[in-house]
Design an enzyme around this catalytic site. Structure first.
Site, PDB file in Angstrom:
ATOM      1  N   GLY A  48       0.890  -1.151   0.181  1.00 52.89           N
ATOM      2  CA  GLY A  48      -0.046   0.056  -0.229  1.00 52.89           C
ATOM      3  C   GLY A  48       0.823   1.239   0.106  1.00 52.89           C
ATOM      4  CD  GLU A  49       2.960   5.598   0.002  1.00 52.58           C
ATOM      5  OE1 GLU A  49       2.876   5.205  -0.941  1.00 52.58           O
ATOM      6  OE2 GLU A  49       3.852   5.946   0.753  1.00 52.58           O
ATOM      7  CB  SER A  50       5.694   2.566   3.782  1.00 54.72           C
ATOM      8  OG  SER A  50       6.360   3.499   3.086  1.00 54.72           O
ATOM      9  CB  CYS A  79       5.309  -3.770  -1.661  1.00 55.73           C
ATOM     10  SG  CYS A  79       5.796  -2.633  -2.654  1.00 55.73           S
ATOM     11  NE  ARG A 111       8.136   5.492   1.145  1.00 56.72           N
ATOM     12  CZ  ARG A 111       7.521   6.302   0.877  1.00 56.72           C
ATOM     13  NH1 ARG A 111       8.447   7.330   0.941  1.00 56.72           N
ATOM     14  NH2 ARG A 111       6.514   6.502  -0.140  1.00 56.72           N
ATOM     15  CB  ILE A 142       3.153  -1.885  -7.567  1.00 54.09           C
ATOM     16  CG1 ILE A 142       2.434  -2.840  -8.354  1.00 54.09           C
ATOM     17  CG2 ILE A 142       2.542  -0.550  -7.865  1.00 54.09           C
ATOM     18  CD1 ILE A 142       1.057  -3.374  -8.134  1.00 54.09           C
ATOM     19  NE  ARG A 143       3.206   3.899  -5.886  1.00 52.08           N
ATOM     20  CZ  ARG A 143       3.038   4.232  -4.569  1.00 52.08           C
ATOM     21  NH1 ARG A 143       3.594   4.836  -3.986  1.00 52.08           N
ATOM     22  NH2 ARG A 143       1.870   3.550  -4.026  1.00 52.08           N
ATOM     23  CG  HIS A 178       2.297  -6.126  -4.670  1.00 52.69           C
ATOM     24  ND1 HIS A 178       1.423  -5.578  -3.667  1.00 52.69           N
ATOM     25  CD2 HIS A 178       2.773  -5.118  -4.869  1.00 52.69           C
ATOM     26  CE1 HIS A 178       1.705  -4.343  -3.248  1.00 52.69           C
ATOM     27  NE2 HIS A 178       2.802  -4.235  -4.031  1.00 52.69           N
ATOM     28  CD  GLU A 180      -0.364  -8.629  -2.813  1.00 51.84           C
ATOM     29  OE1 GLU A 180       0.739  -9.574  -2.413  1.00 51.84           O
ATOM     30  OE2 GLU A 180      -0.381  -7.407  -2.815  1.00 51.84           O
TER      31      GLU A 180
END
Ligand code: GLN
Length: 195
Positions: A48-50, A79, A111, A142-143, A178, A180
């Site tokens: 997601g977004e850390s 991630c 990151r 992804i990023r 990822h 999943e």
């Protein structure tokens, strides 16, 4: 009855992890409060977004409970989840906004080490150790963060172009991609084997 696997459900793609475990016949529960850690046998910190994850973990008072949980149970971070598991962060990313990793898995991550969203990609990675020796896994990045340093007791369990992309230390398993987002369930199965 076996306890369910917990999915940290503050932000990110925890629903995809639920589907992966369901396909393996394993039930999951969402975790948003410290008390909910008591009912699970292992935990996934999703991507997601850390920056957001880090802030919510502190706001909810989950930092110490998560650290205590991880000392006694398996935790998988994917991630942004790996960033949160990491010992420290490296590099000069102006969008770090004070991300504070939990400091559990002895590795250093950078990151967005592969670039921005448009630099996201899918590539085969080579697995090792508990993920199976010398096999390919199609990995979605992804990023993604880069793992720039790995501690002496940490085992590299997947590489991409010779660089570590999945690492394991005891019950802690972290990867920059990822698992999943593919139908390949080997990594979720490997985590269940730890659990
Ligand atoms: N770049 C994101 C972060 O630093 C991670 C992206 C992801 O989890 N797919 O939190």
């Amino acid at each position: 009855m076996t306890a369910p696997v917990g999915l940290l459900a503050l932000q990110g793609d925890f629903e995809k992890h639920r589907q992966a475990f369901a396909a393996l016949g394993r039930s999951t529960v969402r975790v948003r409060r410290p008390a909910e850690l008591a009912a699970i046998c292992g935990l996934v910190i999703p991507g997601g977004e850390s920056t957001t994850l880090s802030r919510l973990i502190d706001r909810i008072g989950l930092r110490e409970p998560l650290r205590e949980f991880a000392a006694a149970h398996p935790v998988m971070g994917t991630c942004a989840g790996l960033i949160m598991l990491a010992a420290k962060m490296d590099g000069e990313d102006p969008t770090d906004f004070g991300v504070r990793p939990l400091g559990l898995l002895d590795c250093t991550v950078q990151r967005n080490g592969y670039g921005r969203q448009i630099d996201s990609f899918t590539a085969p990675v080579r697995t090792d150790g508990m993920l199976g020796k010398g096999e390919d896994f199609s990995a979605v990045f992804i990023r993604a963060p880069l793992i720039v340093e790995v501690g002496p007791l940490v085992e590299v369990v997947a590489t991409h172009e010779g660089r570590p992309v999945a690492v394991r230390s005891g019950g802690l398993l972290g990867m920059t991609f990822h698992p999943e987002l593919t139908s390949d369930l080997r990594i979720h199965q490997a985590f269940l084997d730890l659990v």
